[in-house]
Scaffold this motif. Structure first.
Motif, PDB file in Angstrom:
ATOM      1  N   UNK A 183       0.844  -1.181   0.000  1.00 45.96           N
ATOM      2  CA  UNK A 183       0.000   0.000   0.000  1.00 45.96           C
ATOM      3  C   UNK A 183       0.888   1.242   0.000  1.00 45.96           C
ATOM      4  N   UNK A 184       0.235   2.380  -0.126  1.00 50.35           N
ATOM      5  CA  UNK A 184       0.910   3.655   0.190  1.00 50.35           C
ATOM      6  C   UNK A 184       0.410   4.088   1.561  1.00 50.35           C
ATOM      7  N   UNK A 234      -4.557   0.332  -9.124  1.00 43.96           N
ATOM      8  CA  UNK A 234      -5.419   0.468  -7.953  1.00 43.96           C
ATOM      9  C   UNK A 234      -4.500   0.466  -6.738  1.00 43.96           C
ATOM     10  N   UNK A 235      -4.878   1.235  -5.719  1.00 44.92           N
ATOM     11  CA  UNK A 235      -3.947   1.366  -4.591  1.00 44.92           C
ATOM     12  C   UNK A 235      -4.688   1.464  -3.255  1.00 44.92           C
ATOM     13  N   UNK A 267      -2.990  12.455 -10.187  1.00 45.66           N
ATOM     14  CA  UNK A 267      -3.713  11.884 -11.321  1.00 45.66           C
ATOM     15  C   UNK A 267      -4.090  10.411 -11.141  1.00 45.66           C
ATOM     16  N   UNK A 268      -4.304  10.021  -9.884  1.00 40.80           N
ATOM     17  CA  UNK A 268      -4.860   8.687  -9.620  1.00 40.80           C
ATOM     18  C   UNK A 268      -6.370   8.877  -9.465  1.00 40.80           C
ATOM     19  N   UNK A 269      -7.141   8.045 -10.164  1.00 45.58           N
ATOM     20  CA  UNK A 269      -8.606   8.198 -10.119  1.00 45.58           C
ATOM     21  C   UNK A 269      -9.167   7.798  -8.759  1.00 45.58           C
ATOM     22  N   UNK A 270     -10.178   8.533  -8.318  1.00 45.54           N
ATOM     23  CA  UNK A 270     -10.759   8.271  -6.991  1.00 45.54           C
ATOM     24  C   UNK A 270     -11.264   6.835  -6.881  1.00 45.54           C
ATOM     25  N   UNK A 271     -11.790   6.296  -7.988  1.00 41.83           N
ATOM     26  CA  UNK A 271     -12.325   4.921  -7.918  1.00 41.83           C
ATOM     27  C   UNK A 271     -11.211   3.872  -7.870  1.00 41.83           C
ATOM     28  N   UNK A 272      -9.969   4.292  -8.068  1.00 39.22           N
ATOM     29  CA  UNK A 272      -8.850   3.356  -7.922  1.00 39.22           C
ATOM     30  C   UNK A 272      -8.232   3.399  -6.516  1.00 39.22           C
ATOM     31  N   UNK A 300     -13.261   3.670  -2.510  1.00 39.90           N
ATOM     32  CA  UNK A 300     -13.479   2.363  -1.886  1.00 39.90           C
ATOM     33  C   UNK A 300     -12.890   2.362  -0.480  1.00 39.90           C
ATOM     34  N   UNK A 301     -13.413   1.443   0.342  1.00 35.59           N
ATOM     35  CA  UNK A 301     -12.814   1.200   1.658  1.00 35.59           C
ATOM     36  C   UNK A 301     -12.449  -0.276   1.748  1.00 35.59           C
TER      37      UNK A 301
END
Ligand code: THG
Length: 266
Positions: A97-98, A118-119, A151-156, A191-192
């Protein structure tokens, strides 16, 4: 619920030996079983092999992907190991993870920037682990904003508020549950996720406690989890809980699970 299968983890004694001996067949079987029981990602973790983690983790990714088309959840606090695993991974993995720990954060951002990876955004910082909802939200907010700015999408983005053992404080279960609820409300489309079984360290009947806590977390909006998909009762609870909070039109998933024998236990 998006299930991440947790079983290929070197903290499990049996798997540790299989990884050390590069026992292809066992790893492939554990990947296949988890996929067959509904895992959408296969977690791979070789964290106890200090120094050798990049090598072992890449081998795990290759071995899993020889067997199933399921993407991996690349589980390591070491950005070098994540990078090595990413090099051999096909398709889009979930990076685990980050965090806001500065070394990890600084090494992970360039890997994630402008990507479609995805992260998991793990709520930890240089100040250690958060215990209250407020402390988790502060970390989550910084991580989400910086990922979006890069520029990472919120859904990712999968926010992990961090589950603590309930034995170390009465309030810890509630603080986690409130965090899930607030994050889902304040960041639309996010996501959670969590490693659920931390909650039961040190108490008896761990599986039972994990199952109950899962139902409670689902009621707050938890939408993915790292867990053992071979735990039939857990998987049944998930289907039922999601139906009961209104995420299952016409109870179709519930009825299908019943027909497939998922509720055949007593
Ligand atoms: N958040 C994120 N990633 C994580 C975690 C988390 N990755 C690791 C962990 N937590 C989730 N994975 C596991 C894997 C196995 C177990 C728990 C969590 C487990 N192991 C048995 C035990 O500890 O008793 C070992 C039993 C055995 O040997 O089989 O329960 O929180 N982002």
């Amino acid at each position: 619920m998006e299930i991440v299968g947790e079983l290929i983890n070197a903290s499990r004694k049996k798997i540790r030996d299989d990884i050390k001996e590069k026992n292809h067949e066992v790893i492939r079987q554990v990947a296949q079983d988890q996929k067959d029981h509904g895992a959408k990602f296969i977690d791979v973790n070789a964290g106890i092999f200090v120094g050798k983690e990049p090598d072992y983790l890449s081998w795990l990714v290759e071995t899993v992907q020889e067997t199933v088309d399921t993407p991996c959840c690349i589980d390591s606090p070491d950005p070098k190991a994540v990078e090595a695993a990413l090099k051999v991974h096909k398709g889009t993995p979930l990076i685990n993870s980050i965090s806001l720990e500065s070394d990890r954060y600084n090494a992970m951002i360039p890997i994630l920037r402008d990507s479609d990876l995805k992260v998991i955004a793990l709520c930890m910082s240089d100040e250690g682990m958060p215990y209250t909802k407020e402390d988790r939200l502060k970390i989550a907010d910084k991580l989400i904003n910086s990922l979006v700015q890069n520029n990472v999408k919120i859904e990712n983005i999968y926010v992990d508020p961090l589950v603590h053992p309930i034995g170390s404080g009465n309030h810890l279960g509630n603080e986690f549950l409130k965090s899930i609820e607030t994050i889902k409300r304040e960041y639309e489309g996010i996501h959670t996720i969590c490693g659920l079984s931390n909650v039961s360290y040190g108490i008896p009947k761990r599986k039972f406690a994990n199952q109950v806590f899962m139902s409670m977390a689902i009621s707050k909006g938890l939408d993915s989890a790292i867990l053992n998909p071979l735990d039939k009762r857990m998987m049944a609870n998930i289907v039922a809980a999601e139906t009961l909070i209104g995420k299952d039109d016409y109870c179709m998933n519930y009825v299908e699970a019943y027909r497939n024998g998922l509720f055949d236990f007593n």
